[in-house]
Design an enzyme around this catalytic site. Structure first.
Site, short mmCIF file in Angstrom:
data_model
loop_
_atom_site.label_atom_id
_atom_site.label_comp_id
_atom_site.label_asym_id
_atom_site.label_seq_id
_atom_site.Cartn_x
_atom_site.Cartn_y
_atom_site.Cartn_z
N GLU A 1 -7.03 -7.26 -1.09
CA GLU A 1 -7.57 -7.34 0.21
C GLU A 1 -8.92 -7.03 -0.03
OE1 GLU A 1 -5.48 -4.82 3.34
OE2 GLU A 1 -3.67 -5.63 2.75
N GLU B 1 0.69 -1.13 0.02
CA GLU B 1 0.01 -0.07 -0.05
C GLU B 1 0.87 1.35 -0.04
OE1 GLU B 1 -4.23 -1.34 1.94
OE2 GLU B 1 -2.75 -0.51 3.47
#
Length: 663
Positions: free
Chosen positions: A316, A145
């Site tokens: 995710e 991320e």
């Protein structure tokens, strides 16, 4: 890969080794194919410099692989260990307030640090050498991320020195920089690159070209960091796919550029986690409190599928309440399944759920998972069982190229943040709102960047392209596509100057428009636009005074220059002299689709329909059953007509809609 693959994010280091084998067996029994591991393991693998403890990770990979699971290994560079911070505290990121952001969570590194780049490459090489040829390691994720916790823009000393070098490479001479930045304004000229500071801490707003160049420099550092690890993995782990999990809703670096080095573009999907912090109205947030906005999943899937050249994974997927938003509601039962199939309908090849078992300690204890911390199945596990059954009922299908594309230009988003002229300017939200308006009408979409191949589309949409180069305009001209161009497009050159012949700059010939003046209106202004023979629609915010020799299909109703053009149409382009929202936006979109020869079917605010090859998918985000469109012969494979609340229906048959090619 044309059938949905399923996976889970697993943190075996957080659980007793006696559970690992049972976990693996249960994952296989539940129908999972992939396990993503190890993105936060650096300090465990290398507890002190040069001393490695691989045994436990070797064992985990062996257990997972022998159980029949494919492993996605991660490079662990998102969380450097404490001993490295102690050795080199200069690698820490620095916030705009000038304070270093310390150790104790994650993402505590500065992309500008060459010291950290070398350390990241060193540890990535160790992981790649160890597992690059492992038969169970079938793919790699780099880091975790980028820009989470706002860490792309760092104001460290490394960034200060790196930015100066970047500027010298870009401009060659300080005189060229002074001319481009316009430093005669407010007597801000420089006599050497060593005098240039970062664009934070000034008395008032910094020079806009200075700020835009710092965004570009910072984005380049992310691409450099990512590419360095890609090169290592290509060398030591050939034949394995490489990905990164982009953050949905992040625009602080150029994802198009970073994606060019990846085999698969992944992203992390949290429809409820990102709902309350969005710019939706309170009424919309209430409506979608337990479903997420209907176009959240589709928007990001379409964006990253396009950047991945057709290869996109959800790395995710939200499984229930998260723990990191201001408020964290539970999704309605059925939504995890709905989000998963929405991702597939929009082109996902795989969906991984975050996470396997809910943590019983540290920062993420309230973040739900497939299993609760005691190992009992949570709601997402129940829905996973249904997803596996659904998968068996569906034939393989491939997402087709759409006929409509939206241009996403990160530099234009940075530019509008830097020089807003309107503190409420919706900026990136414009792109989301236009996307949602098109999806309400059943239109399937691709995204393109300023450098993308633009051929083959019937309609190309520029919702917010503040910087539109002459090259982009020339390539748009060659496509022969119809264009919908939003206000402010082409209003600045790549150097953040006003174009020589005013806005819309390079788009002037396509639009036949010249922008004479811009203003931004407060909400209390409540002016209106009349579109052709429709009733007036309220608007506020950005407004332009334009001149044109082309057709005027909408005009302003105002005490100021009443009747001036609000929407114009040349043979190729519809241009908007304001930022439409709500009903006005929907009317404009419907009109432009008709003008472009693209079929639109009104589905309302809660039903979404998407096409993947010969399969059609309907998703009900509402709390009442909704009927499918009439007049189509269907072979329903999953679900029913009407579509039940928080449910899906999938069918074959009927003609593919006219807004996408057959798959």
């Amino acid at each position: 890969m044309s059938s949905l693959e399923l996976g889970v994010c697993y943190y075996p280091e957080q659980w007793d080794p006696s559970q690992w084998r049972d976990d693996a067996a249960q994952m296989v029994e539940m129908g999972l194919d992939w396990v993503r591991i190890a993105e936060f393991t650096w300090g465990l693998i290398e507890p002190e410099r040069g001393r490695f403890q691989w045994g436990w990770l070797d064992e985990v990979i062996e257990i997972l692989g022998q159980a029949g699971l494919r492993v996605m290994m991660s490079t662990p560079t998102a969380a450097p260990p404490k001993w490295l911070i102690d050795e080199h505290p200069e690698i820490l990121p620095v916030g705009p307030d000038g304070r270093a952001r310390g150790f104790g969570s994650r993402r505590h590194y500065c992309f500008s640090s060459d010291v950290y780049l070398a350390e990241a490459c060193r540890i990535a090489t160790e992981y790649a050498r160890r597992y690059g040829q492992n038969p169970y390691v079938c793919a790699w994720q780099i880091d975790n991320e980028y820009n989470d916790h706002d860490t792309v823009l760092s104001y460290s000393e490394a960034a200060r020195q790196g930015f100066r070098r970047w500027l010298e490479d870009r401009y060659g001479s300080i005189d060229a920089l002074n001319k481009t930045w316009g430093t005669v304004f407010w007597s801000s000229a420089y006599s050497s690159f060593d005098q240039i500071e970062l664009p934070n801490g000034s008395v008032t707003t910094p020079n806009p070209t200075h700020s835009l160049d710092f965004f570009r420099y910072s984005s380049d550092r992310v691409q450099l960091f990512n590419r360095a690890q890609v090169d290592i993995l290509r060398k030591h782990s050939p034949g394995r796919d490489i990905t990164h999990n982009f953050m949905a809703g992040s625009f602080e670096f150029d994802h198009h550029a970073v994606a060019t080095d990846l085999d698969i573009v992944g992203f992390d999907s949290y429809p409820l986690g990102n709902l309350l912090g969005s710019t939706l109205s309170d009424q919309e947030k209430h409506r979608y409190l337990r479903t997420g906005a209907p176009d959240y999943q589709g928007f990001h899937c379409d964006l990253y599928r396009s950047q991945g050249r057709g290869r996109m994974w959800v790395l995710e997927q939200q499984p229930g309440p998260v723990d990191w938003a201001e408020k964290n509601p539970s999704p309605a039962d059925g939504m995890v399944r709905l989000w998963t199939w929405a991702a597939y309908a929009h082109g996902a090849q795989a969906v991984m759920f975050f996470r396997w078992r809910q943590a019983k300690f540290a920062q993420e204890q309230f973040h739900t998972a497939l299993l609760r911390s005691d190992g009992s199945p949570d709601q997402a596990a129940v829905e996973l069982a249904q997803i596996v059954k659904d998968r068996a009922a569906l034939p393989p299908a491939t997402r087709a190229k759409a006929k409509v594309a939206i241009l996403m230009d990160y530099a234009s988003i940075w530019a509008a943040d830097i020089l807003p002229h309107d503190d409420g300017f919706p900026n990136a939200q414009i792109i989301r709102e236009w996307y949602a308006a098109l999806r309400e009408l059943g239109v399937d979409l691709d995204f393109v960047g300023p450098e993308s191949d633009l051929n083959g589309y019937s309609l190309i949409i520029l919702p917010q392209s503040m910087i539109a180069t002459e090259d982009l305009a020339a390539r748009l001209e060659k496509t022969q596509a119809k264009l919908l161009i939003g206000a402010r497009s082409g209003s600045k050159t790549p150097d953040m100057h006003t174009p020589p012949k005013l806005a819309p700059g390079g788009l002037a010939d396509l639009t036949g428009v010249r922008v004479l003046r811009v203003e931004s209106l407060p909400d209390l202004a409540k002016e209106s636009v009349v579109l052709q023979k429709n009733a007036p629609c309220e608007f506020t915010g950005w407004r332009e005074v334009i001149e044109t020799d082309h057709q005027i299909i909408g005009h302003f109703v105002s005490k100021y220059r009443n009747g001036s053009p609000a929407v114009t149409r040349s043979p190729r382009a519809t241009y908007l002299a304001m930022v439409p929202r709500g009903d006005l936006l929907r009317k404009i979109v419907r009109d432009v689709l008709s003008w472009s020869g693209i079929e639109a079917v009104e589905h309302g605010p809660e039903l979404r329909i998407a096409q993947r090859g010969a399969l059609s998918f309907a998703f009900n985000f509402g709390d009442r059953a909704l009927h499918l469109p009439d007049g189509v012969q269907r072979q329903i494979l999953i679900g029913a007509d009407p579509v039940e609340p928080y449910d899906i229906t999938v069918w074959k048959g009927g003609e593919p809609p006219d807004n996408c090619a057959s798959g």
